[in-house]
Enzyme design. Structure first.
Site, PDB file in Angstrom:
ATOM      1  N   ASP A   3      49.970  -1.618 -19.428  1.00 63.70           N
ATOM      2  CA  ASP A   3      49.153  -0.363 -19.596  1.00 63.70           C
ATOM      3  C   ASP A   3      49.798   0.918 -20.210  1.00 63.70           C
ATOM      4  O   ASP A   3      49.333   1.706 -21.145  1.00 63.70           O
ATOM      5  CB  ASP A   3      48.406   0.159 -18.112  1.00 63.70           C
ATOM      6  CG  ASP A   3      49.504   0.052 -17.042  1.00 63.70           C
ATOM      7  OD1 ASP A   3      50.844  -0.073 -17.577  1.00 63.70           O
ATOM      8  OD2 ASP A   3      49.328   0.592 -15.886  1.00 63.70           O
TER       9      ASP A   3
ATOM     10  N   ARG B 173      50.141 -14.660 -38.899  1.00 67.22           N
ATOM     11  CA  ARG B 173      49.779 -15.682 -39.487  1.00 67.22           C
ATOM     12  C   ARG B 173      48.242 -15.494 -39.926  1.00 67.22           C
ATOM     13  O   ARG B 173      47.541 -15.754 -41.005  1.00 67.22           O
ATOM     14  CB  ARG B 173      49.709 -16.990 -38.943  1.00 67.22           C
ATOM     15  CG  ARG B 173      51.323 -17.273 -38.980  1.00 67.22           C
ATOM     16  CD  ARG B 173      51.586 -18.755 -38.843  1.00 67.22           C
ATOM     17  NE  ARG B 173      53.120 -19.163 -38.840  1.00 67.22           N
ATOM     18  CZ  ARG B 173      53.241 -20.285 -38.519  1.00 67.22           C
ATOM     19  NH1 ARG B 173      52.635 -21.204 -37.998  1.00 67.22           N
ATOM     20  NH2 ARG B 173      54.897 -20.378 -38.953  1.00 67.22           N
TER      21      ARG B 173
ATOM     22  N   ARG C 208      61.331   0.265 -23.167  1.00 70.37           N
ATOM     23  CA  ARG C 208      60.586   1.422 -22.373  1.00 70.37           C
ATOM     24  C   ARG C 208      60.778   2.693 -23.167  1.00 70.37           C
ATOM     25  O   ARG C 208      62.209   3.202 -22.988  1.00 70.37           O
ATOM     26  CB  ARG C 208      60.509   1.491 -21.019  1.00 70.37           C
ATOM     27  CG  ARG C 208      60.019  -0.075 -20.247  1.00 70.37           C
ATOM     28  CD  ARG C 208      59.794   0.427 -18.867  1.00 70.37           C
ATOM     29  NE  ARG C 208      59.792  -0.662 -18.202  1.00 70.37           N
ATOM     30  CZ  ARG C 208      58.721  -1.812 -17.911  1.00 70.37           C
ATOM     31  NH1 ARG C 208      57.823  -1.192 -18.634  1.00 70.37           N
ATOM     32  NH2 ARG C 208      58.635  -2.746 -17.202  1.00 70.37           N
TER      33      ARG C 208
ATOM     34  N   GLY D 136      57.552  -3.960 -20.613  1.00 63.54           N
ATOM     35  CA  GLY D 136      58.333  -5.342 -20.129  1.00 63.54           C
ATOM     36  C   GLY D 136      57.782  -6.567 -20.646  1.00 63.54           C
ATOM     37  O   GLY D 136      56.712  -6.489 -21.094  1.00 63.54           O
TER      38      GLY D 136
ATOM     39  N   ASP E 108      46.956  -6.162 -14.857  1.00 60.13           N
ATOM     40  CA  ASP E 108      46.618  -4.922 -14.294  1.00 60.13           C
ATOM     41  C   ASP E 108      45.652  -4.301 -15.167  1.00 60.13           C
ATOM     42  O   ASP E 108      44.816  -3.108 -14.783  1.00 60.13           O
ATOM     43  CB  ASP E 108      47.590  -4.016 -13.576  1.00 60.13           C
ATOM     44  CG  ASP E 108      48.477  -3.608 -14.520  1.00 60.13           C
ATOM     45  OD1 ASP E 108      48.487  -4.089 -15.844  1.00 60.13           O
ATOM     46  OD2 ASP E 108      49.370  -2.845 -14.322  1.00 60.13           O
TER      47      ASP E 108
ATOM     48  N   GLN F 285      60.364 -14.435 -13.219  1.00 59.75           N
ATOM     49  CA  GLN F 285      58.664 -14.365 -13.581  1.00 59.75           C
ATOM     50  C   GLN F 285      58.463 -14.013 -14.851  1.00 59.75           C
ATOM     51  O   GLN F 285      57.280 -14.225 -15.338  1.00 59.75           O
ATOM     52  CB  GLN F 285      57.930 -13.576 -12.245  1.00 59.75           C
ATOM     53  CG  GLN F 285      58.163 -14.151 -11.142  1.00 59.75           C
ATOM     54  CD  GLN F 285      57.711 -13.292 -10.042  1.00 59.75           C
ATOM     55  OE1 GLN F 285      56.744 -12.936  -9.528  1.00 59.75           O
ATOM     56  NE2 GLN F 285      58.975 -12.228  -9.529  1.00 59.75           N
TER      57      GLN F 285
ATOM     58  N   ARG G 248      53.955  -4.329  -9.455  1.00 59.17           N
ATOM     59  CA  ARG G 248      54.466  -2.770  -8.892  1.00 59.17           C
ATOM     60  C   ARG G 248      53.271  -2.160  -8.389  1.00 59.17           C
ATOM     61  O   ARG G 248      53.311  -1.679  -7.191  1.00 59.17           O
ATOM     62  CB  ARG G 248      54.843  -2.161 -10.246  1.00 59.17           C
ATOM     63  CG  ARG G 248      55.886  -1.190 -10.059  1.00 59.17           C
ATOM     64  CD  ARG G 248      56.296  -0.715 -11.226  1.00 59.17           C
ATOM     65  NE  ARG G 248      55.710  -1.008 -12.409  1.00 59.17           N
ATOM     66  CZ  ARG G 248      56.163  -0.846 -13.476  1.00 59.17           C
ATOM     67  NH1 ARG G 248      57.524  -0.146 -13.971  1.00 59.17           N
ATOM     68  NH2 ARG G 248      55.411  -1.381 -14.653  1.00 59.17           N
TER      69      ARG G 248
ATOM     70  N   THR H 244      51.027  -8.714 -20.154  1.00 61.34           N
ATOM     71  CA  THR H 244      51.762  -8.393 -18.832  1.00 61.34           C
ATOM     72  C   THR H 244      51.668  -9.161 -17.717  1.00 61.34           C
ATOM     73  O   THR H 244      50.745  -9.796 -17.403  1.00 61.34           O
ATOM     74  CB  THR H 244      51.077  -6.835 -18.334  1.00 61.34           C
ATOM     75  OG1 THR H 244      51.963  -6.566 -17.025  1.00 61.34           O
ATOM     76  CG2 THR H 244      49.743  -6.755 -18.479  1.00 61.34           C
TER      77      THR H 244
ATOM     78  N   ASP I 113      51.589  -8.457 -14.920  1.00 63.92           N
ATOM     79  CA  ASP I 113      50.871  -7.928 -13.708  1.00 63.92           C
ATOM     80  C   ASP I 113      49.306  -7.971 -13.570  1.00 63.92           C
ATOM     81  O   ASP I 113      48.954  -7.959 -12.676  1.00 63.92           O
ATOM     82  CB  ASP I 113      51.164  -6.360 -13.640  1.00 63.92           C
ATOM     83  CG  ASP I 113      52.656  -5.872 -13.429  1.00 63.92           C
ATOM     84  OD1 ASP I 113      53.246  -6.946 -12.782  1.00 63.92           O
ATOM     85  OD2 ASP I 113      52.808  -4.751 -13.644  1.00 63.92           O
TER      86      ASP I 113
ATOM     87  N   ARG J  86      59.398 -24.142  -0.185  1.00 62.14           N
ATOM     88  CA  ARG J  86      58.638 -24.959   0.908  1.00 62.14           C
ATOM     89  C   ARG J  86      59.372 -26.136   1.316  1.00 62.14           C
ATOM     90  O   ARG J  86      59.391 -26.268   2.712  1.00 62.14           O
ATOM     91  CB  ARG J  86      57.115 -24.993   0.616  1.00 62.14           C
ATOM     92  CG  ARG J  86      56.523 -25.610   1.821  1.00 62.14           C
ATOM     93  CD  ARG J  86      54.981 -26.063   1.377  1.00 62.14           C
ATOM     94  NE  ARG J  86      54.054 -24.925   1.268  1.00 62.14           N
ATOM     95  CZ  ARG J  86      53.628 -24.030   2.290  1.00 62.14           C
ATOM     96  NH1 ARG J  86      53.934 -24.412   3.363  1.00 62.14           N
ATOM     97  NH2 ARG J  86      52.755 -23.064   2.091  1.00 62.14           N
TER      98      ARG J  86
END
Ligand code: F6P
Length: 324
Positions: free
Chosen positions: A107, A29, A76, A15, A134, A256, A176, A130, A132, A159
């Site tokens: 990952d 560079r 992927r 991703g 993670d 995002q 995820r 990433t 995430d 809001r």
């Protein structure tokens, strides 16, 4: 053993996230500055299975530091997940006389880099990128800060309408397997509740809190849900069923992953790119560049991919304390 490295390949995989371009710029560079030739491999590992590979110059990475996405494209690749696919990828690297590889990704991509090293002994260095966040052993990955800020800007806007129309909003963010984005953005946005995959949630007790709040005059709620915990639609349905209160959902989704990287992501990208080149120059292999307590480090790739980062429990508790 220190291998004689002249040509370095660089690819982005999995991703995409904001800041990947800034890393590519730094790798190219810094690599040229250190006397290497740098080759851009297009479409991630798929590019090693019959795609485009192009020699990069300092000019080919001009004016990309502020751009989201990745100029090298990403994918992927299921083929690369097989030993046969990795052998094919290695044949391409040999044919192009590429001596070492820098992989920018999450990952799955970094596990792929580790396996390529294990099976074919090509020096590899991973750069964590990433939304995430993670990967184990690094406080931050490229793209996470931008994703949190993009989600925050959106939630601040939601809001406004939540307050004006006296509604409950359930907002679903990416993540995820771990709730990093949800947790950070919930704390930054002053959300009333956050649901993350790491912690069991109890909708009934949440609804009880909402009812008590209503009695005390509270008029609107922002509830942040990580996609790995449940869906915003499911939570909103349960709230409506149990309270009848006006409840709406927003799924922030792929926005995002885009946008111009924050200063933090750009600075991290500059440091990680240079550190990856230095690692190869120093004979380090099968490592991931990382940042821990504000210091750039190298950690073993299999360690980085072996487990997920832990949830910051003090942030989790703080959200509850401040949501009164
Ligand atoms: O890994 C980053 C991420 O954005 C996750 O948060 C999300 O679940 C996933 O990628 C989406 O993957 P895809 O781009 O394959 O739909």
């Amino acid at each position: 053993m220190k291998k004689n490295i002249k040509r370095i390949g660089v690819l982005t995989s999995g991703g995409d996230c904001s800041g990947m371009n800034a890393v590519i710029r730094s790798v190219v560079r810094s690599g040229i500055y250190s006397g290497f030739e740098v080759y851009g491999i297009y479409h991630g590992y798929q590019g090693l299975l019959g795609g485009k590979i192009k020699k990069m110059s300092c000019r080919s990475v001009g004016n990309i530091i502020n751009r989201g996405g990745t100029i090298l494209k990403t994918a992927r690749s299921q083929q690369f997940e097989t030993p046969e696919g990795r052998t094919h990828a290695m044949d391409t690297l040999r044919e192009k006389m590429i001596d070492a590889l820098i992989v920018i990704g999450g990952d799955g991509s970094l596990i792929g880099a580790h396996l390529l090293y294990k099976e074919h002994h090509i020096p590899v260095i991973g750069i964590p990128a990433t939304i995430d966040n993670d990967l184990h052993g690094t406080d931050f990955s490229i793209g996470t800060d931008t994703a949190v800020n993009v989600a925050l800007e959106a939630i601040d806007k939601i809001r406004d309408t939540a307050i004006s129309m006296e509604r409950i909003f359930v907002i679903e963010v990416m993540g995820r397997d771990i709730g990093y984005i949800a947790l950070q953005v919930a704390l930054a946005a002053g959300a009333e509740e956050v649901l993350v995959p790491e912690i069991d949630y109890d909708v009934e007790s949440m609804v009880l809190d909402i009812k008590k709040g209503r009695k005390k005059g509270k008029i609107s709620w922002v509830i942040v849900v990580a996609e790995g915990a449940t869906s915003a639609a499911e939570i909103a349905k349960q709230i409506i069923d149990m309270t009848g209160f006006d409840t709406r959902i927003t799924v922030l989704g792929y926005l995002q992953r885009g946008g111009s990287p924050t200063a933090m992501d750009r600075i991290l990208a500059a440091s990680f790119g240079k550190a990856a080149i230095d690692a190869l120059a120093n004979g380090d292999i099968d490592k991931m560049v990382a940042i821990s307590a504000d210091k750039i480090k190298l950690i073993d790739l299999d360690y980085a991919c072996s487990q997920k980062n832990e949830l910051n429990m003090s942030h989790y508790k703080l959200i509850k304390i401040l949501a009164t």
